[in-house]
Design an enzyme around this catalytic site. Structure first.
Site, short mmCIF file in Angstrom:
data_model
loop_
_atom_site.label_atom_id
_atom_site.label_comp_id
_atom_site.label_asym_id
_atom_site.label_seq_id
_atom_site.Cartn_x
_atom_site.Cartn_y
_atom_site.Cartn_z
N CYS A 89 0.82 -1.22 0.00
CA CYS A 89 0.00 0.00 0.00
C CYS A 89 0.85 1.26 0.00
CB CYS A 89 -0.95 0.00 1.19
SG CYS A 89 -1.59 -1.63 1.58
N CYS A 212 -12.80 0.02 8.69
CA CYS A 212 -11.94 -0.39 7.58
C CYS A 212 -12.02 0.60 6.43
CB CYS A 212 -12.36 -1.76 7.05
SG CYS A 212 -12.44 -3.04 8.30
N ILE A 215 -12.40 -0.57 -0.44
CA ILE A 215 -11.84 -1.17 -1.65
C ILE A 215 -12.32 -0.30 -2.81
CG2 ILE A 215 -11.99 -3.17 -3.19
CD1 ILE A 215 -12.16 -4.89 -0.60
N LYS A 334 -10.14 5.95 4.53
CA LYS A 334 -11.43 5.55 5.09
C LYS A 334 -12.61 6.01 4.24
CE LYS A 334 -14.09 3.68 7.69
NZ LYS A 334 -15.04 3.78 6.67
N HIS A 338 -9.32 3.69 -0.93
CA HIS A 338 -7.95 3.16 -0.85
C HIS A 338 -7.63 2.23 -2.00
CE1 HIS A 338 -4.19 1.96 0.76
NE2 HIS A 338 -4.58 0.98 1.55
#
Ligand SMILES: [Zn+2]
Lengths: 390, 132
Positions: A89, A212, A215, A334, A338
């Site tokens: 990442c 989390c 995606i 968030k 990401h």
């Protein structure tokens, strides 16, 4: 003036982040590149850009290795040499750093750095598996670890050692979702409440769905130049004045401390020392909130607060938009999203907007110094950059 | 156990198949390496030897995984943690035989083995933790 310029950022571009059905990463990259070119009319891309360094985590999503020349081609800058860098990442955080090296070496006057990831074409199960590939295979993946699980292990340890609470973690999500609503390019465009975060479904206890990051699909780019030629291209350059890169064991289990990331502390020290600055000098920061606990740990490791006080730091409101040190004004991983390989340069993009007064509804008043913090995997890689308004 | 066994992860899992938890000890600096490696990262020595660990330790941290990769989906929710073994080295793994609400940091756990070997790479068995 503090902080010798290492390189100048004269332009930057970001695709819309989100579930970009029908678009592959090269098209998203072209979208980011178009913005960087359009906003920098003095740049002659085909002539001026001497190299492209592009971050991307996984060829698995699009079944495509050897993607660097594709991005050079889709940016319209062939035959500019291009290379893909990968540290999970933190891939495009690394692209920034190796772009700096190209400038500082004297070999290139102007380079493009960037990042991309296409992810939403895959099922959640597939994406979970591909992302887990950034953790240690023989012991962690083979024995059932997932990415959220590794950060959950840190969260459990942090809660046990310091009394950090799930409510404090939820406040990170609330803040970043709010900021995301002020960023038209953010994937998620809605507010959440502490109650909604706490009642969302468990992914890896104590982390819930709203702890989390998303995606997402997306791409990012920036044009770096030698500091002394920056004004050829823009009246408002942003200088990179500090760069740090920390590396640690890939397995979380191999690290002494489960509540702090040594790679971040190493990267931060290198970057602060290079810039001649300390944490109190930072006006605005983009940190790697892949999970809410990661942002809390980043506050501590970057020196924004003392070890163990990250939970109190978010409770105090300091990292909110009108706080003393706004963090993740873009919405962060968030809420902005990401697309892992795009994230490092996307963080730079937000700081570029902030330091040039272009952040619109989320603009931080009178900011001069910015910081980006980009993690790879569960923290075996961390890349920190510090920026100054030109 | 053969002294000639290579200091590899493959060999670590061959020992797991024999229900042994084996590490490598650096004869130069004394560091215990798990998984084994051919080069001590501490002192760069290649003077190494196999040692058998007792397979007991204390739970350092844990989580309960509800969303897992496909090959672990049938287990969800399952407990995953990091255990510090009595010899001072740490291992990650699944914890069985304890309810999530009964987990406590610091609790004693021991290693057990599940030695069915897959047909495709990697042909490794698995270890897991459980209360003694
Ligand atoms: Zn040694």
């Amino acid at each position: 003036m503090k902080g010798r310029p290492l390189a100048a950022i004269v332009s930057a571009g970001l695709s819309k982040f989100g579930k970009r059905d029908g678009f592959s990463s090269r098209e998203l990259f072209a979208e980011a590149v178009k913005e960087a070119f359009d906003t920098c009319p003095n740049l002659d891309p085909k002539k001026d850009i001497k190299a492209l360094i592009v971050g991307n985590m996984s060829e698995a999503f699009e079944h495509q290795c050897h993607s660097a020349p594709i991005m050079s081609d889709w940016a319209g800058i062939l035959p500019a040499p291009s290379v893909r860098v990968e540290v999970a990442c933190a891939s495009s955080g690394a692209a920034i750093r190796y772009g700096l090296f190209a400038i500082i070496s004297g070999l290139c006057d102007v380079v493009m750095v960037g990042g991309f990831e296409k992810m939403t074409n895959r099922t959640t199960l597939e994406a979970t598996e591909y992302l887990a590939m950034a953790s240690d295979f023989p012991l962690e993946q083979w024995n059932g670890a997932t990415f959220p699980a590794l950060f959950a292990l840190m969260a459990t340890a942090h809660m046990h050692k310091y009394g950090t609470t799930e409510e404090q973690m939820a406040l990170v999500a609330v803040k970043n979702h709010h900021n995301g609503t002020l960023n038209p390019k953010a994937h998620m465009q809605r507010e959440v409440t502490v109650e909604q975060v706490l009642s969302s479904r468990i992914i890896a206890k104590p982390l819930k769905l709203f702890d989390c990051s998303l995606i997402s699909d997306g791409a990012s780019c920036a044009i770096l130049t030698r500091p002394d030629i920056a004004r050829k291209y823009t009246d408002t350059p942003v200088y990179i004045i500090g760069s740090g890169h920390g590396t640690d064991a890939i397995g979380l289990y191999e690290r002494d401390d489960l509540t702090s990331l040594k790679a971040t502390r190493i990267a931060a020290k290198e970057a602060y020392d290079m810039a001649g600055l300390s944490p109190k000098d930072i006006d605005v920061a983009e940190v790697h909130d892949c999970f809410t606990i990661a942002e809390i740990i980043a506050y501590e490791d970057l020196g924004f607060c003392n070890p163990g006080e990250g939970g109190k730091f978010i409770e105090s409101g300091a990292p909110t938009l009108d706080g003393s040190l706004p963090v993740n004004t873009s919405g962060g991983l968030k809420a902005k999203g990401h697309p892992v390989g795009a994230t490092g340069v996307a963080q730079l993009y937000e700081i570029f907007l902030q330091l040039t007064g272009q952040a619109d509804k989320r603009q931080v008043d009178d900011c001069e110094i910015g910081l980006t913090h980009n993690l790879g995997g569960s923290g075996a890689t961390c890349i920190v950059h510090i920026y100054r308004r030109g | 156990m053969s002294e000639a066994a290579q200091f590899t992860i493959e060999q670590f899992y061959r020992f797991i198949a024999e229900k042994k938890i084996m590490a490598v000890k650096c004869e130069n600096c004394g560091k215990i390496l798990i998984p084994p490696r051919p080069l001590c990262p501490n002192c760069l020595s290649t003077s190494l030897k196999w040692i058998q660990l007792k397979g007991r330790g204390k739970l350092l941290t844990y989580t309960v995984i509800h969303v897992a990769p496909e090959k672990f989906q049938h287990l969800v929710p399952y407990i995953f943690g990091i255990v510090e073994l009595d010899e001072g080295v740490r291992l990650p793994g699944i914890i069985q035989g304890v309810k999530p609400e009964d987990l406590k940091i610091g609790m004693t756990l021991e290693i057990d083995f599940k030695v069915d070997i897959p047909q495709t790479w990697p042909q490794w068995p698995r270890y897991f933790f459980k209360p003694p």
